[in-house]
Every structure is written in structure tokens, then in C-alpha cells.
Design a protein around this motif. Structure first.
Motif, PDB file in Angstrom:
ATOM      1  N   SER A   1       0.803  -1.232   0.000  1.00 34.57           N
ATOM      2  CA  SER A   1       0.000   0.000   0.000  1.00 34.57           C
ATOM      3  C   SER A   1       0.827   1.270   0.000  1.00 34.57           C
ATOM      4  CB  SER A   1      -0.928   0.010   1.213  1.00 34.57           C
ATOM      5  OG  SER A   1      -1.929  -0.971   1.080  1.00 34.57           O
ATOM      6  N   ILE A   2       2.142   1.153   0.228  1.00 33.38           N
ATOM      7  CA  ILE A   2       2.983   2.354   0.168  1.00 33.38           C
ATOM      8  C   ILE A   2       2.993   2.924  -1.243  1.00 33.38           C
ATOM      9  CG2 ILE A   2       5.319   3.263   0.584  1.00 33.38           C
ATOM     10  CD1 ILE A   2       5.679   1.031   2.643  1.00 33.38           C
ATOM     11  N   SER A   3       2.612   2.105  -2.210  1.00 36.01           N
ATOM     12  CA  SER A   3       2.533   2.605  -3.593  1.00 36.01           C
ATOM     13  C   SER A   3       1.396   3.609  -3.767  1.00 36.01           C
ATOM     14  CB  SER A   3       2.328   1.434  -4.554  1.00 36.01           C
ATOM     15  OG  SER A   3       1.073   0.789  -4.288  1.00 36.01           O
ATOM     16  N   LYS A   4       0.409   3.573  -2.892  1.00 33.91           N
ATOM     17  CA  LYS A   4      -0.829   4.327  -3.121  1.00 33.91           C
ATOM     18  C   LYS A   4      -0.628   5.835  -3.261  1.00 33.91           C
ATOM     19  CE  LYS A   4      -3.707   0.831  -0.862  1.00 33.91           C
ATOM     20  NZ  LYS A   4      -4.523   0.484   0.336  1.00 33.91           N
ATOM     21  N   PRO A   5       0.102   6.496  -2.350  1.00 38.89           N
ATOM     22  CA  PRO A   5       0.232   7.956  -2.526  1.00 38.89           C
ATOM     23  C   PRO A   5       1.004   8.339  -3.780  1.00 38.89           C
ATOM     24  CG  PRO A   5       1.615   7.176  -0.724  1.00 38.89           C
ATOM     25  CD  PRO A   5       0.734   6.042  -1.099  1.00 38.89           C
ATOM     26  N   PHE A   6       1.962   7.514  -4.176  1.00 42.09           N
ATOM     27  CA  PHE A   6       2.771   7.835  -5.359  1.00 42.09           C
ATOM     28  C   PHE A   6       1.952   7.650  -6.637  1.00 42.09           C
ATOM     29  CE2 PHE A   6       5.589   6.429  -1.946  1.00 42.09           C
ATOM     30  CZ  PHE A   6       6.424   7.529  -1.844  1.00 42.09           C
TER      31      PHE A   6
ATOM     32  N   PRO B   1      -7.963   7.983  -1.176  1.00 45.21           N
ATOM     33  CA  PRO B   1      -7.185   7.085  -2.045  1.00 45.21           C
ATOM     34  C   PRO B   1      -6.269   6.125  -1.298  1.00 45.21           C
ATOM     35  CG  PRO B   1      -6.226   9.278  -2.051  1.00 45.21           C
ATOM     36  CD  PRO B   1      -7.489   9.375  -1.254  1.00 45.21           C
ATOM     37  N   MET B   2      -6.255   6.145   0.039  1.00 46.40           N
ATOM     38  CA  MET B   2      -5.353   5.267   0.778  1.00 46.40           C
ATOM     39  C   MET B   2      -6.005   3.942   1.161  1.00 46.40           C
ATOM     40  SD  MET B   2      -2.494   7.016   0.838  1.00 46.40           S
ATOM     41  CE  MET B   2      -3.018   7.553  -0.802  1.00 46.40           C
TER      42      MET B   2
END
Length: 623
Positions: free
Chosen positions: A79-84, A126-127
Motif C-alpha cells: 500500500s505504500i505505492s498508493k500515494p505515489f 485514495p489510501m
């Protein structure tokens, strides 16, 4: 180290002697003992992770790397991909269109909650997975392959290297992603996704399966801290206009239903992933990447949370701690070959200071010192192995320091002194908190630290020490003969002896005024044989400045005597002094004679003034 491939630039090496590095190492050692939490198993491939893996990396907004532990261990970004990827959606569609499809309020629910706004069907933010799947659908590309290729390219710009999808994790994600598929079709029902969601779902599974390491996360975070420009490669990863939106979403929603507690205790926008990663950002200062697979009940890394909380606490990094910031903490970096005191030196001494001056480093700081500015400053303190033997730190332009900055500086100077380095502090008495912390950190070395009220005194002391180490310094209490005075260099001894018979021997006690500014040239000029004197000029508002220091073998007062003008500076005896006075009457007779001696005096005076002018020009050019 990050491997630079296909044009990517390599990151800087961690500074082993840095206090920041040592604090990270101590923190890692302590938190490695924490075995709370469980490795995620709902995606079968994630359950294969070693629960003892633990890496921590901190990267500053200008690209300096500090790291410890398993920073090279690969894991999936999840999920760390989500903000990018959210940043990509903003670039591809614009903010208004993205907000029409995905809202930005924290849901207070778990990451896989089906949280849609009543009436609109919009995901809350979006997170959470619903918002993230909708976000991926907004990335340009018709097929899953087109979307993931663009996502890999974007994430690669963030971290500074080419990335790839872990195919085994992707297959595991895809084969068990029934809930996410249900969310995808529900989004299609509300026309948040305007077409068959299959391509977007598969791209989302692949996006979460991108393989990264702890250092990648720190550099990606530092890129956001740096306004969207990767501080290692210098490449822009995202348009600066959208960085605030990305960080706002991370701050309010990045840690799921623990987001409020996180922002209260840690105070940095962050995003976690169920593989055990956490990426945290302090805008304008740094990025943090942590990897430890043991998760708490919210799906966040147990050790990762503790690392970020402790780093924030130790370094005062809470984003609502808002001190004044100068453009740079480092005002000037130089050494004694380029920056000198106002003490006038003989030609031989000046030459030796030119040759050996790089052994004394001078660092001038400015502004409010907080963690980021102090970190930049202490990099300058790690030169024991580069021929630097003494460090002068000037705090004259520093307005304030906080607790963490004092601690970082104290640890750095303690390390410097442990390596045998000399240390001088200048103009720090207005920062009592700093000296208090220094005493606490280095009580056994405190008496070895030299503290000066002004930078000129510090420079003079270091020059004296440096000249002593090469065996040429003449102490001011060692008397010289008239023939050794630089104004008489190269003049025949018999002429010097005859000249001396016309001079008057005088003495002044320490503190006496030898010449007074504004007076006529009565009193003539003086050849200093023993002791030390200094020249002072007024700078307005009752203030004055020391502009020159005279040592044995030098002369003063000659300019007013030669051009019949008034004294431009006040000369004071810094010690008891002994001198020979050339009176105005004696000088006029010498001038009228037109002798070889007089010609020699003028020639030497021209050389001395030329050297002093060059030194003054160099000093001004280095400001």
C-alpha cells in the motif's frame, strides 16, 4: 548503496562518524529486541518473510543517506505505492477530476474496508483499497501492462533506480484478491470506474507487488520532502503542484484507522504497507524508510512505528513544530589558508599559513538550527581523516538552537575530539542551552574546548597554534632587534645601527592608548620590539572593531606620519610593550636626506602594504 543503472546517479555514502548515524544504530539495536506483532499471511507469499528482518534508512532533502540493518532486503511495496500512484492520477487527470471520483476524508476504517460515500459512491480517500483501485484506474493506459509500465517508470524516478514486479507475490495477490475484485465491480456499478475493472485490478495487484528495499522508501520519501525532485538523481518525479495533495492525504489517511494517533505522536505524513514497510516524510527536511515485517492489529509495522516515533522525538521532527528556518545553516566553509585573523603576520608566517592553513577548518553557521540544518552542519565536522586537525565553529549568526540540534552538535564534536581533533567555539555565549548540552555530553573534554567571544580571537589563536606546530611562531614576549623589523628588511646593518641611534626607546603598560584616532601625527611612528598592540576603529553607535594586531618586528603609525594626516585608528597596548619611536622631527630629517635607508624604508613599506591589500581583497572576496 543504491546501484545506479541506466543513467541513475548513485546515492551518497552514510557518514559513519555522524551522530545521526550513531543514533540510528543505537535505535535499531534497541528496537530489534521488540518481537511484538505478526507477519501478514492473508497473502500467502508475504507469510514467507523472516520476522527478524529490520532496516532503517533516513535520507535528507539534499540527498545525504543514513542507514542501518537490512536496508538492502527486498520486499513488496504494497500500500505504500498508493500515494505515489495518486500523484500520477493527479498528473494524468487534474485535481478536480480526481476529486470527482475519489474523496479525501479519513475513513477511520481498516485498509480493506468497503467505504464509499453515500449518494456518490466515491471512495472516502485514495489510501484505502477502494480509493486505491479507483486511483489506478485513473492512470493512463488501456491494459494492465500499459498501466504498470507507467507506474514502474514513475516509482523508479522517485527512488532513483529501475524497479520490477515480484511475480510470485503478484500471483499470490491476484489469486486471493476476491474482496478487491468485489470492490472493483462495485466501483464500476457507481461509474467511479468507467469500464471493465479487470485491467485496473490486475495493474493494482502488480502495483502492490513492486519489489523495493528500505533505502528505496527513504529516497522516495525524501523526493516528496524535496518538492518532488529526487535529491539523489536531481530528476523530477512529480509535478510540485501535487506534492501538497499527496502529503495531505498521507498525513490524514496514510496509517488507516491509526492515522490520528500517528499524526499526534509522530507528526509526519506517512504510508504503511502490509509487507512491513513504512515511508514517512518531513517536508523540506527528510524522508524515512523502515522495514520490519511484524505488524500490529492495524496492519502497520510494529518496529516501524516505534522507529518513526523515536526519530521524531529525538530530533524534534513533528511537522507542527515550526521554527524559523534560514535558507541554509551553513553560512561559510573555509580554512586558515583563506580566512585569517586581523593579526598582521610577517611574510614568512603568511607563507606558512598559506601552505598549512587547510589543517584548520572554519565553519560559520547561521539562522535557527533545527534537525535538518544541524545535520548539514555536522557533516562539516567529520574531517579528522582528511588532514584537518582543528575545527573552528562560529555561531555568531545563529539566532536559536533547539534541543535536538544541540544534541546532534554535541555528539559530533565529541566524536571529533575523540579522534584527537582540536575544537574552538566562537560567539556562542548567547546560546547558553548549547553550552549546557555540550558540557553534559563531553564533561571530560570540556576543558579542551576553547571558547572565544569573537571569531577574530579564535582565528588568531589557531594561527598561533599552527605556526607553533611548524616551529616558526615568535611569541609576542620574545624581544626582537630593530634589524629584524620587516620595515628594515634588506637594509645594510651599519645603516640600521646608525638609524637606531636616532630612535627613542619607549614603553607602554597593558591597556594604554599609544595613538589616538583623530590626533595629528605627533608621536611619530613605532617599531614594536616586544609585546602586542592592536588597532581599533569606531563603527557607529558607540561600537568599535579591531582591525589589526601588531606583533614584534612590525611597525605602526607610519601612514599619518608620511602623509601628514590625522590618525585613522586607535592603537592600544594588548600587553606591556617595548618599542622604538621615530619622531616626526627625526622622520622629516630622514625624508629630506633622500638616503639609501629612506629609499629602503619606502620600498619595504610598499611591499608590506601590497601584501596587506591582497589579504584584504581575498578576505572580502570570500565573504
Amino acid at each position: 548503496m543504491i546501484q545506479a543503472t541506466d543513467g541513475y546517479k548513485e546515492a551518497s555514502k552514510p557518514l559513519a562518524d555522524s551522530p545521526i548515524q550513531k543514533i540510528l544504530e543505537s535505535l535499531h539495536s534497541e528496537l530489534a529486541k521488540n518481537h511484538e506483532g505478526e507477519v501478514a499471511t492473508y497473502i500467502p507469499e508475504l507469510g514467507k518473510a523472516d520476522s527478524n528482518w529490520f532496516g532503517v534508512c533516513l535520507v535528507t532533502a539534499d540527498g545525504q543517506v543514513y542507514e542501518v540493518g537490512d536496508v538492502d532486503q527486498q520486499f513488496t511495496i504494497q500500500s505504500i505505492s498508493k500515494p505515489f500512484v495518486y500523484g500520477m492520477a493527479l498528473e494524468d487527470n487534474g485535481k478536480s477530476e480526481v476529486l470527482r471520483k475519489i474523496w479525501m476524508e479519513p475513513s477511520g476504517e481498516a485498509f480493506n474496508a468497503i467505504s464509499l460515500r453515500p449518494g456518490t459512491g466515491q471512495p472516502a480517500n485514495p489510501m484505502i483499497n477502494a480509493g486505491a483501485i479507483a486511483t489506478t484506474s485513473l492512470v493512463e493506459g488501456k491494459s494492465a501492462k500499459q498501466k504498470i509500465n507507467r507506474i514502474l517508470d514513475s516509482l523508479g524516478r522517485y527512488c532513483g533506480r529501475q524497479l520490477s514486479v515480484d511475480q510470485s507475490v503478484y500471483r499470490s495477490e491476484s489469486s486471493t484478491g476476491h474482496r478487491n475484485r468485489a470492490i472493483g465491480y462495485m466501483l464500476r456499478n457507481f461509474e467511479i470506474i468507467g469500464e471493465d475493472p479487470t485491467a485496473s485490478l490486475e495493474a493494482y495487484f502488480m502495483q502492490c507487488s513492486v519489489s523495493v528495499n528500505c533505502r528505496d522508501l527513504a529516497i522516495m520519501s525524501a523526493t516528496l520532502a524535496n518538492g518532488g525532485i529526487n535529491p539523489v538523481t536531481g530528476l523530477r518525479a512529480v509535478v510540485s503542484d501535487y506534492v501538497e495533495s499527496i502529503l495531505s492525504i498521507m498525513g490524514s489517511c496514510g496509517m488507516y484507522d491509526a492515522a490520528g494517533e500517528w499524526i499526534y505522536n509522530v507528526g509526519m505524513p506517512a504510508k504503511s504497507g502490509v509487507a512491513g514497510g513504512i515511508a514517512a516524510v518531513l517536508p523540506g527536511q527528510l524522508g524515512i524508510g523502515v522495514f520490519s515485517p511484524r505488524l500490529d492489529v492495524h496492519g502497520n509495522s510494529v518496529r516501524g512505528i516505534e522507529v518513526c516515533r523515536e526519530i521524531s522525538r529525538k530530533f524534534d521532527l513533528h511537522m507542527f513544530h515550526a521554527p524559523r528556518m534560514s535558507t541554509s545553516a551553513l553560512r561559510k566553509r573555509t580554512d586558515l589558508s583563506k580566512m585569517r585573523s586581523h593579526r598582521l603576520r610577517s611574510g614568512a608566517e603568511s607563507k606558512l599559513l598559506d601552505e598549512h592553513g587547510s589543517k584548520v577548518r572554519v565553519v560559520t553557521l547561521q539562522g535557527d538550527l533545527v534537525f535538518a540544518s544541524a545535520e548539514v552542519a555536522v557533516r562539516e565536522f567529520s574531517y579528522a581523516g582528511n588532514g584537518v586537525q582543528e575545527l573552528i565553529i562560529d555561531f555568531g549568526h545563529v539566532s536559536a538552537v533547539d534541543f535536538s540540534s544541540c544534541g546532534v552538535i554535541a555528539m559530533a564534536v565529541a566524536s571529533w575530539m575523540d579522534e584527537g581533533g582540536r575544537l574552538s567555539l566562537s560567539r556562542c555565549l548567547h546560546l547558553p542551552f548549547l553550552t549546557k548540552i555540550l558540557r553534559k555530553y563531553i564533561p571530560k573534554r570540556w576543558d579542551r574546548i576553547r571558547i572565544f567571544e569573537d571569531i577574530d580571537q579564535a582565528l588568531e589563536s589557531s594561527e598561533n597554534w599552527l605556526l607553533e606546530t611548524v616551529g616558526v611562531r615568535r611569541h609576542s614576549q620574545i624581544k626582537v632587534d630593530l634589524a629584524e623589523c620587516e620595515l628594515l628588511a634588506g637594509i645594510a646593518p651599519d645603516l640600521v645601527a646608525a638609524f637606531e641611534s636616532n630612535l627613542k626607546r619607549v614603553r607602554f603598560v597593558m591597556g594604554a592608548t599609544v595613538l589616538k584616532a583623530g590626533d595629528d601625527a605627533v608621536g611619530g611612528m613605532y617599531f614594536l620590539l616586544r609585546g602586542k598592540a592592536s588597532a581599533w576603529i569606531g563603527t557607529g553607535a558607540g561600537r568599535e572593531r579591531r582591525v589589526a594586531i601588531f606583533a614584534p618586528g612590525m611597525s605602526f603609525g607610519e601612514m599619518a606620519l608620511m602623509d601628514r594626516s590625522t590618525r585613522s585608528a586607535e592603537i592600544r597596548a594588548d600587553t606591556d610593550i617595548e618599542a622604538l619611536e621615530l619622531t616626526q622631527e627625526a622622520y622629516e630629517k630622514l625624508e629630506a636626506s633622500g638616503s639609501v635607508l629612506y629609499a629602503g624604508l619606502l620600498r619595504n613599506l610598499a611591499c608590506i602594504l601590497s601584501r596587506r591589500l591582497r589579504d584584504a581583497n581575498f578576505e572580502l572576496s570570500s565573504e
